[in-house]
Design a protein around this motif. Structure first.
Motif, PDB file in Angstrom:
ATOM      1  N   TYR A  18      -9.607  -0.815  -8.249  1.00 24.37           N
ATOM      2  CA  TYR A  18      -9.869   0.447  -7.562  1.00 24.37           C
ATOM      3  C   TYR A  18     -11.196   1.067  -7.997  1.00 24.37           C
ATOM      4  N   SER A  19     -11.444   1.101  -9.308  1.00 26.34           N
ATOM      5  CA  SER A  19     -12.674   1.727  -9.789  1.00 26.34           C
ATOM      6  C   SER A  19     -13.900   0.958  -9.329  1.00 26.34           C
ATOM      7  N   SER A  20     -13.733  -0.328  -9.054  1.00 24.41           N
ATOM      8  CA  SER A  20     -14.858  -1.136  -8.594  1.00 24.41           C
ATOM      9  C   SER A  20     -15.289  -0.771  -7.179  1.00 24.41           C
ATOM     10  N   VAL A  21     -14.431  -0.050  -6.438  1.00 17.88           N
ATOM     11  CA  VAL A  21     -14.790   0.386  -5.088  1.00 17.88           C
ATOM     12  C   VAL A  21     -14.778   1.909  -4.980  1.00 17.88           C
ATOM     13  N   GLY A  25      -6.985   4.813  -7.791  1.00 18.01           N
ATOM     14  CA  GLY A  25      -5.774   3.992  -7.834  1.00 18.01           C
ATOM     15  C   GLY A  25      -4.489   4.774  -7.682  1.00 18.01           C
ATOM     16  N   GLY A  26      -4.586   6.078  -7.395  1.00 17.93           N
ATOM     17  CA  GLY A  26      -3.397   6.929  -7.357  1.00 17.93           C
ATOM     18  C   GLY A  26      -2.302   6.442  -6.437  1.00 17.93           C
ATOM     19  N   SER A  27      -2.671   5.951  -5.266  1.00 18.28           N
ATOM     20  CA  SER A  27      -1.652   5.507  -4.311  1.00 18.28           C
ATOM     21  C   SER A  27      -0.871   4.307  -4.836  1.00 18.28           C
ATOM     22  N   SER A  28      -1.568   3.376  -5.481  1.00 15.07           N
ATOM     23  CA  SER A  28      -0.878   2.205  -6.027  1.00 15.07           C
ATOM     24  C   SER A  28      -0.077   2.544  -7.278  1.00 15.07           C
ATOM     25  N   TYR A  29      -0.592   3.475  -8.117  1.00 15.63           N
ATOM     26  CA  TYR A  29       0.209   3.924  -9.267  1.00 15.63           C
ATOM     27  C   TYR A  29       1.506   4.543  -8.777  1.00 15.63           C
ATOM     28  N   LEU A  30       1.393   5.400  -7.756  1.00 17.01           N
ATOM     29  CA  LEU A  30       2.585   6.027  -7.185  1.00 17.01           C
ATOM     30  C   LEU A  30       3.534   4.973  -6.628  1.00 17.01           C
ATOM     31  N   ALA A  31       2.968   4.007  -5.906  1.00 21.77           N
ATOM     32  CA  ALA A  31       3.799   2.972  -5.298  1.00 21.77           C
ATOM     33  C   ALA A  31       4.582   2.205  -6.362  1.00 21.77           C
ATOM     34  N   LEU A  32       3.906   1.802  -7.425  1.00 20.82           N
ATOM     35  CA  LEU A  32       4.571   1.041  -8.485  1.00 20.82           C
ATOM     36  C   LEU A  32       5.607   1.889  -9.218  1.00 20.82           C
ATOM     37  N   ARG A 232      -7.560  -4.940   1.352  1.00 24.38           N
ATOM     38  CA  ARG A 232      -6.458  -5.513   2.128  1.00 24.38           C
ATOM     39  C   ARG A 232      -5.232  -5.739   1.245  1.00 24.38           C
ATOM     40  N   THR A 233      -5.448  -6.222   0.029  1.00 25.52           N
ATOM     41  CA  THR A 233      -4.335  -6.427  -0.902  1.00 25.52           C
ATOM     42  C   THR A 233      -3.660  -5.105  -1.235  1.00 25.52           C
ATOM     43  N   THR A 234      -4.477  -4.091  -1.469  1.00 22.22           N
ATOM     44  CA  THR A 234      -3.959  -2.755  -1.749  1.00 22.22           C
ATOM     45  C   THR A 234      -3.172  -2.233  -0.559  1.00 22.22           C
ATOM     46  N   ALA A 235      -3.681  -2.464   0.640  1.00 25.89           N
ATOM     47  CA  ALA A 235      -3.011  -1.994   1.848  1.00 25.89           C
ATOM     48  C   ALA A 235      -1.598  -2.568   1.956  1.00 25.89           C
ATOM     49  N   VAL A 236      -1.440  -3.839   1.612  1.00 24.08           N
ATOM     50  CA  VAL A 236      -0.121  -4.476   1.675  1.00 24.08           C
ATOM     51  C   VAL A 236       0.839  -3.840   0.667  1.00 24.08           C
ATOM     52  N   LEU A 237       0.369  -3.642  -0.583  1.00 25.58           N
ATOM     53  CA  LEU A 237       1.208  -3.030  -1.619  1.00 25.58           C
ATOM     54  C   LEU A 237       1.636  -1.623  -1.217  1.00 25.58           C
ATOM     55  N   VAL A 238       0.684  -0.832  -0.743  1.00 25.10           N
ATOM     56  CA  VAL A 238       0.971   0.546  -0.359  1.00 25.10           C
ATOM     57  C   VAL A 238       1.910   0.579   0.845  1.00 25.10           C
TER      58      VAL A 238
END
Length: 253
Positions: A18-21, A25-32, A232-238
């Motif tokens: 996330y930081s590289s773009v 990362g909040g959405s993925s932290y929340l998701a996990l 795209r990978t993040t989109a799938v997880l979220v």
């Protein structure tokens, strides 16, 4: 909380990507954290703290490298910060927050999947019009972000890219700054509404993991780093997390 070690590993990797773009990362932290069954108010505060840690260094590095134009960014920040505070301060029920979070993550996954238009220099000519649009967008995103516990960059960056607001790295720099100030405002709003829900005894390994990951990713951000696959990978997880939340709290299948 037996899965803390696994969360630490995932949080570290998410912080790098996330930081590289320019994201926190909040959405993925929340998701996990949702998938791990963590208490709602604990996960909101934890996600925002992780955001703040990750994007602090990223914002500084973007500024050093000349990608962050503070003058152009301030109007959108000024519009979003009070709305993020208000969103965090509102006394909402846990059920409403979960449903809102589910729809929020669903929309975020769609925005992440969409490929942005290519920016061209001639688009700078109508920047005043685009900035006015950005101010309105920033206020809305800030409000929603404060309610659900994210920084909002996951919405802001795709939208600004879609309207050709600026070059991708400049958009990433602005998103990083946007996430930082909105995460702070949302966290303050939450903590003024109720006592802090931050279990440091449990969450400190997660905070350390995102600190290390964010330092690595932030330095990759100013290099030539293709982030299409990451998005795209993040989109799938979220997307998966959003479906789980909506199924558990709205549809009940």
């Amino acid at each position: 909380m037996d899965n803390t070690l696994l969360l630490v590993v995932f949080f570290f990797l998410i912080a790098i990507f996330y930081s590289s773009v320019g994201f926190g990362g909040g959405s993925s932290y929340l998701a996990l954290l949702v998938l791990a069954g963590i208490d709602l108010f604990v996960l909101r505060s934890t996600a925002l703290m992780c955001n703040i840690i990750v994007v602090s260094s990223g914002t500084f590095i973007f500024y050093q490298e000349g990608y962050l134009n503070v003058k152009r960014t301030l109007p959108i920040i000024i519009a979003s910060v009070p709305m993020a505070f208000l969103g965090g301060y509102l006394p909402l029920s846990a059920e409403f927050i979960f449903i809102l979070l589910g729809f929020t993550l669903l929309i975020a996954s769609i925005l992440l999947w969409i490929k942005p238009y290519n920016h061209s220099e001639k688009n700078e000519d109508d920047f005043t019009r685009k900035q006015s649009t950005g101010v309105g967008i920033g206020g809305v995103i800030g409000f929603i972000s404060g309610m659900v516990g994210i920084g909002g960059g996951i919405f802001l960056s795709p939208v600004l890219n879609l309207i050709n607001w600026s070059k991708p790295k400049r958009v990433a720099a602005m998103a990083s700054f946007f996430i930082l100030v909105n995460s702070l405002a949302g966290l303050i709003g939450q903590w003024m509404q109720h006592p802090p829900y931050l279990d440091l005894e449990w969450s400190w390994p997660l905070l350390v993991a995102v600190l290390l990951g964010g330092q690595i990713g932030s330095r990759l951000a100013v290099q030539k780093f293709s982030h299409g696959t990451v998005k795209r990978t993040t989109a799938v997880l979220v997307f998966i997390a959003s479906l789980k939340i909506l199924n558990d709290h709205l549809f009940g299948f």
